[in-house]
Design an enzyme around this catalytic site. Structure first.
Site, short mmCIF file in Angstrom:
data_model
loop_
_atom_site.label_atom_id
_atom_site.label_comp_id
_atom_site.label_asym_id
_atom_site.label_seq_id
_atom_site.Cartn_x
_atom_site.Cartn_y
_atom_site.Cartn_z
CG HIS A 100 158.71 1.08 48.10
ND1 HIS A 100 159.95 0.49 48.10
CD2 HIS A 100 158.07 0.62 47.01
CE1 HIS A 100 160.04 -0.31 47.03
NE2 HIS A 100 158.91 -0.24 46.36
NE ARG A 152 162.79 -5.01 47.69
CZ ARG A 152 161.57 -4.73 48.09
NH1 ARG A 152 160.94 -5.55 48.91
NH2 ARG A 152 160.96 -3.65 47.66
#
Lengths: 626, 284
Positions: free
Chosen positions: A237, A257
């Site tokens: 990740h 994000r």
């Protein structure tokens, strides 16, 4: 040696009580068979609670153009077309029903203005698709299944570790476990066993995974004679915490994000704009303005705004971060910056009296809390420091796409420990939907299998005793190595030699190291007694960790190309001609050694090819040209 | 590296004592890191539960310097470096070993609370409509990570041991989440009074203070539930009406759910509370 042990009988035994295991147990129980559910931790503590962003399902609540076909195409593109296309199809088709079902069982998702389930943007998903609850979706999912499941007549065995599967000839017969609390052994006799044990993150030093993620299901299945596929594909990740050291690896959700968070290097550059892969160029924003408009779901120059480059697939973003750090543009503690302030400023210019602090606390409550408590940092005002963390394994037990059964009759697998749906890279949000869709199917087919087999399998006392003797061996050595030390050495080895960027020479060294550690693992000693003894538990976990580490390394060596989560420095390009139509398969050979080979992926049927072509600008990717 | 003295409870159901350990402290370390360091170096059999190490699973509940806390979210730098940090297990539950307690009682309690029973779907496609404003409160309750720190600090359980009669703050929050769920049709008010003895709570708010998820347990969950009990059982006008019309009493027994799966008898076993008996004990 005579060891006393009780035998518990069930039609279906589910190993693991995260989202997949609970969903499988609920479904099997609904079919009217007797179900046992074993878990290493307390009920409701499994790693599913850590999932933050949401559940991917083409509900089309936020964007009416979404449907299963687009979700299918997104999943295949994300997986670089080595996914099991049938699983990806089933997953995309059935996910909406599984999400609605959760609501019927009491889940409380965030809402749209007209009162339906709200969906958010996520990397690799064309439309806002993730049903969510703030940034604690996994907790909502597991608690809903738990609170529903405890009223379904399932026998739950908490804090028991299954360490061996039993067979009756070719057929599965049950499992051997120890209870963590008192250290006593117990045996399960079952017509069908469903593995739902999660992933392998504890094989790496920097990981978002809990202690439970030791590759148990992968190893149980492998030892019992099942195959593993796609083991080279380990998802790093892109955004884990990097500072302070004690929290390194803890996940920072992609939702940051998705809500407008921006990645920057130490020069303040938004480096993700500088490296956009060709197959995603048409879907990526051309500038900051368009990226932010995408977050709001608005138009840019008369058409739909496209997503910001931070929402490219996880493998790509992780590699970009590694590059920035390697080339000296990283943050002070070896990561990059992830900041919310750019979006706040931009949005503040559009909206009067925009309260940034309140906005982010509402959108990302647990991220706010996590950084405040663990790093003393206010994310609404200061940039976070983030770097890649081992998060998920796409590889796992090879199972039939429609029934989730492995090649061992009666042995099923679902969730992270099974493989196929994700191919070379998993899209965020697809794991929670995978747990529900394929977990349900595993439970359904395990129950059907049990109903079709009226006789209970026979438990072979010799197999049971051998397993128990093996488990007790560390107590019989008075002098031996510390299991924690070995675990740590393995984690360092995998992190350094079989991590995000791989090379043949390093991986060959890793194989030697793993072999050496395996020999040392046979000499570990533990002190104290069998009651709640973490040293003993760690000693037994070493076997699984070493098995999955070897499988990852061997599969990664075989695939001499870079694809999805696998990046080979010595083969930096994707080589679809040679590797675009195959999966790696790991199995135990007749001599007991690990064997790895390629196996061709069956050709995709025409109706699915048509979907891909349509979603891919009229072209078929090379992997699907036959 | 600086060292800090940790004084940790070591023992099991037969007894135990505090033992002192020196722990090397690095930047940002939390109490759980110290426990892990001890396991890896000095005390490999030191028992403690943990999972996520990020404050999301609620496994590592313990009492640090007398305060119930999650060890993974308790920074060592918050304590004076020249004094020992005392770590002991939760006191409200029976000790298993060291920092691990038997919390299975909580799982049994939850099973006694009538589960979610939704109204029929609002739309032909089987879905419901709820506005965000109507679910904000329920979402607060559903943040609960079941660490049971609120149970640990509650004096009705901790000092008066009313585990048989009283369900504790965690399960008032759980009940409130169900009762205030816009879709739920079950009624748990009579059970709150009769079976769960919500009246024992005298709203000292200790539970609210220790909640790592900052759920306002007392004000938002317990007091509104108490008000509902009062409305149903102690409203003088209602009493008068009830003299004329026979009251309708609700039940705490799970009612048939409108969901697709049939109800069946619950069983749950943990290592300490095994309800499903082994079928054939054997000793080969």
């Amino acid at each position: 040696m005579a060891i006393d042990y009780p035998i518990y009988e069930h039609d279906v035994l589910v190993v693991g009580a995260g989202g997949a295991g609970l969903r499988a147990a609920i479904e099997a129980s609904a079919a009217g068979v007797s179900v046992g559910l074993v878990c290493k931790s307390l009920l409701g503590k499994a790693h599913t609670v850590m999932a933050e962003g949401g559940i991917a399902a083409a509900l089309a609540n936020v964007d009416a153009r979404d449907n299963w076909k687009v979700h299918f195409a997104d999943t295949m593109r994300g997986g670089q077309y080595v996914n099991n296309w049938r699983m990806a199809q089933i997953h995309a088709q059935e996910a909406p029903a599984r999400v609605r079902e959760l609501e019927a069982w009491g889940a409380v998702f965030d809402r749209t203005a007209d009162g339906r389930i709200l969906q958010r943007n996520f990397g690799g998903h064309k439309y806002p698709r993730l049903a969510h609850v703030g940034d604690r979706t996994g907790l909502e999912l597991i608690r809903t299944l738990q609170d529903y499941g405890i009223h379904r007549g399932i026998s739950v065995y908490m804090e028991r570790t299954v360490f061996r599967l039993l067979k009756d000839g070719e057929r599965i017969a049950g499992a051997v476990a120890y209870d963590r609390e008192r250290g006593r052994f117990l045996v399960f006799r079952a017509k069908a066993v469903v593995l739902a044990t999660g992933g392998v993150g504890r094989a790496y030093k920097i990981t978002s995974n809990s202690w439970e993620y030791t590759g148990d299901g992968h190893t149980l299945a492998y030892d019992a004679g099942a195959e593993l596929i796609d083991m080279e594909f380990v998802q790093f990740h892109p955004t884990g915490m990097v500072w302070p050291p004690s929290v390194r690896g803890i996940l920072v959700t992609e939702g940051v994000r998705g809500e407008g968070g921006v990645l920057r290097n130490n020069r303040g550059e938004r480096f993700m704009f500088q490296d956009i892969p060709d197959n995603y160029k048409a879907q990526t924003a051309e500038n900051e303005e368009e990226g932010f408009l995408y977050v709001l779901g608005e138009k840019y120059q008369g058409r739909d705004a496209r997503r910001p480059p931070e929402l490219l697939t996880r493998d790509h973003v992780a590699r970009c971060i590694v590059r920035e750090v390697k080339q000296g543009r990283g943050s002070p503690h070896g990561g990059v910056f992830l900041e919310l302030q750019s979006f706040s400023q931009w949005y503040g210019r559009r909206v009067k009296n925009f309260n940034a602090a309140e906005h982010w606390k509402k959108k990302l409550p647990s991220m706010y809390h996590q950084f405040k408590e663990l790093a003393g940092l206010d994310i609404t005002r200061e940039p976070m420091e983030v770097g890649p963390t081992t998060h998920y394994i796409m590889g796992g037990v090879r199972v039939d796409s429609d029934t989730q059964m492995s090649r061992i009759p009666g042995l099923f697998a679902c969730g992270e420990c099974a493989a196929g749906i994700n191919g070379a890279n998993r899209l965020g949000g697809n794991s929670l939907s995978d747990l529900l869709v394929l977990g349900k199917r595993a439970g359904e087919h395990a129950a059907r299998y049990a109903q079709q087999h009226t006789s209970l399998p026979t438990i072979d006392a010799a197999q049971v005793e051998e397993a128990m003797r093996w488990a007790l061996a560390p107590f019989e050595r008075t002098h031996g190595e510390n299991p924690f030390q070995l675990q740590q050495e393995l984690q360092e080895l995998m992190q350094n030699l079989v991590g995000i960027v791989r090379r043949e020479d390093e991986m060959l060294r890793a194989l030697e190291g793993i072999e050496l550690l395996r020999r040392r693992a046979q000499q570990v000693a533990v002190s104290g007694n069998r009651e709640y003894n973490p040293g003993w538990h760690t000693a037994l976990d070493l076997h699984s960790l070493l098995t999955v580490s070897e499988a990852i390394t061997r599969a990664a060596l075989l695939r001499k190309e870079s694809r999805g989560a696998q990046f080979r420095e010595d083969y930096p390009r994707k080589d679809s001609a040679n590797y675009g139509k195959v999966n790696t398969v790991v199995a135990k050979g007749p001599d007991g050694r690990m064997q790895v080979r390629f196996e061709p992926i069956p050709p995709m049927p025409q109706e699915l090819l048509d979907i891909i072509r349509e979603e891919n600008g009229g072209q078929l990717p090379e992997e699907l040209r036959y | 590296m600086p060292q800090i003295l940790f004084r940790i409870w070591r023992g099991d159901r037969h007894g135990g004592q505090f033992r002192d350990y020196q722990v090397e402290i690095g930047e940002g370390m939390v109490v759980l890191d110290a426990i892990h360091q001890l396991q890896a170096t000095q005390a490999p059999d030191l028992a403690c539960r943990w999972n996520c190490k990020a404050g999301k699973c609620g496994s590592c509940a313990a009492e640090v310097n007398g305060i119930p806390r999650l060890m993974c979210m308790t920074r060592i730098s918050d304590f004076p470096p020249d004094q020992p940090i005392i770590v002991e297990p939760m006191q409200t539950f029976p000790l298993i070993k060291d920092l691990v307690t038997d919390v299975s009682w909580n799982y049994q309690v939850k099973q006694r609370i009538a589960p979610f029973r939704p109204r029929p779907p609002d739309a032909p496609d089987g879905t419901w409509r709820m506005s965000q404003a109507d679910i904000d409160r329920v979402q607060e309750f559903r943040k609960c990570i079941e660490c049971f720190l609120c149970q640990d600090v509650c004096h009705v359980l901790r000092d008066h041991h009313k585990h048989e009669e009283f369900i504790g703050p965690r399960f008032f929050v759980h009940t409130a989440a169900l009762e205030m769920h816009p879709l739920d049709t079950e009624n748990r008010i009579a059970a709150l009074k009769r079976d769960f003895h919500i009246g024992y709570c005298n709203i000292t708010k200790c539970c609210t203070k220790v909640c790592p998820e900052q759920i306002t347990i007392t004000d938002n969950a317990i007091i509104p539930l108490k008000e509902r009990v009062v409305d149903e059982f102690y409203d003088p006008v209602l009493k008068l009406i009830q003299l004329v019309f026979r009251p309708r009493r609700s039940s705490s027994v799970p009612a048939p759910s409108s969901s697709p799966h049939p109800q069946s008898a619950p069983t749950l076993s943990s290592a300490s509370a095994t309800t499903s008996a082994p079928v054939s004990p054997s000793s080969p």
